[in-house]
Design an enzyme around this catalytic site. Sequence first.
Site, PDB file in Angstrom:
ATOM      1  N   ASP A 151       9.630  41.459   3.998  1.00  0.00           N
ATOM      2  CA  ASP A 151      10.725  42.256   3.421  1.00  0.00           C
ATOM      3  C   ASP A 151      10.256  43.048   2.212  1.00  0.00           C
ATOM      4  O   ASP A 151      10.570  44.227   2.062  1.00  0.00           O
ATOM      5  CB  ASP A 151      11.933  41.371   3.064  1.00  0.00           C
ATOM      6  CG  ASP A 151      11.558  40.190   2.181  1.00  0.00           C
ATOM      7  OD1 ASP A 151      10.357  39.872   2.070  1.00  0.00           O
ATOM      8  OD2 ASP A 151      12.462  39.582   1.590  1.00  0.00           O
ATOM      9  N   ASP A 209       5.664  42.248  -3.683  1.00  0.00           N
ATOM     10  CA  ASP A 209       5.845  42.287  -5.136  1.00  0.00           C
ATOM     11  C   ASP A 209       4.475  42.032  -5.776  1.00  0.00           C
ATOM     12  O   ASP A 209       3.671  42.958  -5.893  1.00  0.00           O
ATOM     13  CB  ASP A 209       6.899  41.239  -5.522  1.00  0.00           C
ATOM     14  CG  ASP A 209       7.338  41.331  -6.967  1.00  0.00           C
ATOM     15  OD1 ASP A 209       6.665  42.007  -7.760  1.00  0.00           O
ATOM     16  OD2 ASP A 209       8.358  40.719  -7.330  1.00  0.00           O
ATOM     17  N   ARG A 269      21.729  37.452   0.671  1.00  0.00           N
ATOM     18  CA  ARG A 269      20.899  37.896   1.798  1.00  0.00           C
ATOM     19  C   ARG A 269      21.681  38.715   2.808  1.00  0.00           C
ATOM     20  O   ARG A 269      21.121  39.563   3.507  1.00  0.00           O
ATOM     21  CB  ARG A 269      20.298  36.689   2.542  1.00  0.00           C
ATOM     22  CG  ARG A 269      19.241  35.921   1.781  1.00  0.00           C
ATOM     23  CD  ARG A 269      18.489  35.005   2.753  1.00  0.00           C
ATOM     24  NE  ARG A 269      17.765  33.933   2.078  1.00  0.00           N
ATOM     25  CZ  ARG A 269      16.523  34.041   1.609  1.00  0.00           C
ATOM     26  NH1 ARG A 269      15.873  35.164   1.699  1.00  0.00           N
ATOM     27  NH2 ARG A 269      15.935  33.006   1.032  1.00  0.00           N
TER      28      ARG A 269
HETATM   29  C1  PRP Z   1       9.858  36.591  -1.407  1.00  0.00           C
HETATM   30  C2  PRP Z   1       9.883  37.778  -0.466  1.00  0.00           C
HETATM   31  C3  PRP Z   1       8.424  37.938  -0.107  1.00  0.00           C
HETATM   32  C4  PRP Z   1       7.701  37.474  -1.338  1.00  0.00           C
HETATM   33  C5  PRP Z   1       7.212  38.656  -2.125  1.00  0.00           C
HETATM   34  O1  PRP Z   1       9.885  35.434  -0.628  1.00  0.00           O
HETATM   35  O2  PRP Z   1      10.689  37.542   0.658  1.00  0.00           O
HETATM   36  O3  PRP Z   1       8.069  37.131   0.992  1.00  0.00           O
HETATM   37  O4  PRP Z   1       8.628  36.713  -2.114  1.00  0.00           O
HETATM   38  O5  PRP Z   1       6.686  38.290  -3.362  1.00  0.00           O
HETATM   39  P1  PRP Z   1       5.150  38.362  -3.752  1.00  0.00           P
HETATM   40  O6  PRP Z   1       4.586  39.673  -3.230  1.00  0.00           O
HETATM   41  O7  PRP Z   1       5.221  38.345  -5.264  1.00  0.00           O
HETATM   42  O8  PRP Z   1       4.454  37.168  -3.201  1.00  0.00           O
HETATM   43  P2  PRP Z   1      10.360  34.018  -1.154  1.00  0.00           P
HETATM   44  O9  PRP Z   1       9.146  33.197  -1.447  1.00  0.00           O
HETATM   45  O10 PRP Z   1      11.353  34.188  -2.254  1.00  0.00           O
HETATM   46  O11 PRP Z   1      11.044  33.381   0.128  1.00  0.00           O
HETATM   47  P3  PRP Z   1      12.188  33.981   1.081  1.00  0.00           P
HETATM   48  O12 PRP Z   1      11.521  34.993   1.978  1.00  0.00           O
HETATM   49  O13 PRP Z   1      12.666  32.773   1.821  1.00  0.00           O
HETATM   50  O14 PRP Z   1      13.258  34.612   0.217  1.00  0.00           O
END
Ligand code: PRP
Length: 184
Positions: A110, A113, A175
Site C-alpha cells: 500500500d 515509507d 482502513r
Molecule cells: C505499514 C504499511 C506498509 C509499511 C510501510 O504496514 O502497510 O506495509 O508499514 O512502512 P515502511 O516503508 O516504513 O516499512 P504495517 O506494518 O503498519 O502493517 P499493516 O499493513 O497491517 O497496516
Amino acid sequence: MLPSTAQLKQTGGRELKRIVFDEETIAERVQALGREITAAYPDGDLLVLGLLKGSFIFLSDLVRRIDRPLQVDFLVASSYGEGTVSSGKVRLVYDPETELAGKHILLVEDIIDTGKTLNKLVGLLRQRRPRSLEICALLHKHVADHLELEAKFVGLDAPTLFLVGYGLDHAENFRHLPYIASLT
Ligand code: PRP
C-alpha cells in the site's frame, strides 16, 4: 466526505484532517497501473503477492485491472504496531503457501515509507528463486534512505504525512475509508 463526529468517537479520538487522494484519483491510477502491469508481463506465470493488511483494498482493485492470467497470494508482515512511527522491526506473520520458484512475483504494497518492510521482504523472496521480482506500491513517500529494490510500479507520490484509508490504518482504524486522508 469526512466521517461524522459520532464515527470519529469510535476511532480512538484521532481525527482526519483532509482528504489527500479522493476515490476518483485512486481509481484512475489503479486502472493505469493495471494496464502497465499487463503490458510488462507478456508471458510466464504471474503471482501477485499482497502484503497484508494494508494492501487488501488496493490489491483487490488492482488485480481486476490486470488483463492476463495470474495467481494471488498474501504475505503478512507487521512493523508499526499502534504508533505512527515505524518501529523498524518487521515481523513475518504469514508466509505464502504458493510455490514462488520460476514465477514472476509482483509484491503489492500500500505504501513505501521508510522502506524497512520491503527491504526485509525482498531478501526473503529472492531466496525463493522467482523468475523475476518487482514491487507495485500504491503510495511512495520517497523518503527511504536505501531500498533493496525500487518499486517498478508506483501509483501516487505521497506527502510525508500519516495517511489512512483505502487499506491504510492508524491502530487498525480507518482502513475501510474509500479515500486516503491525513490525520491531525
Ligand atoms: C505499514 C504499511 C506498509 C509499511 C510501510 O504496514 O502497510 O506495509 O508499514 O512502512 P515502511 O516503508 O516504513 O516499512 P504495517 O506494518 O503498519 O502493517 P499493516 O499493513 O497491517 O497496516
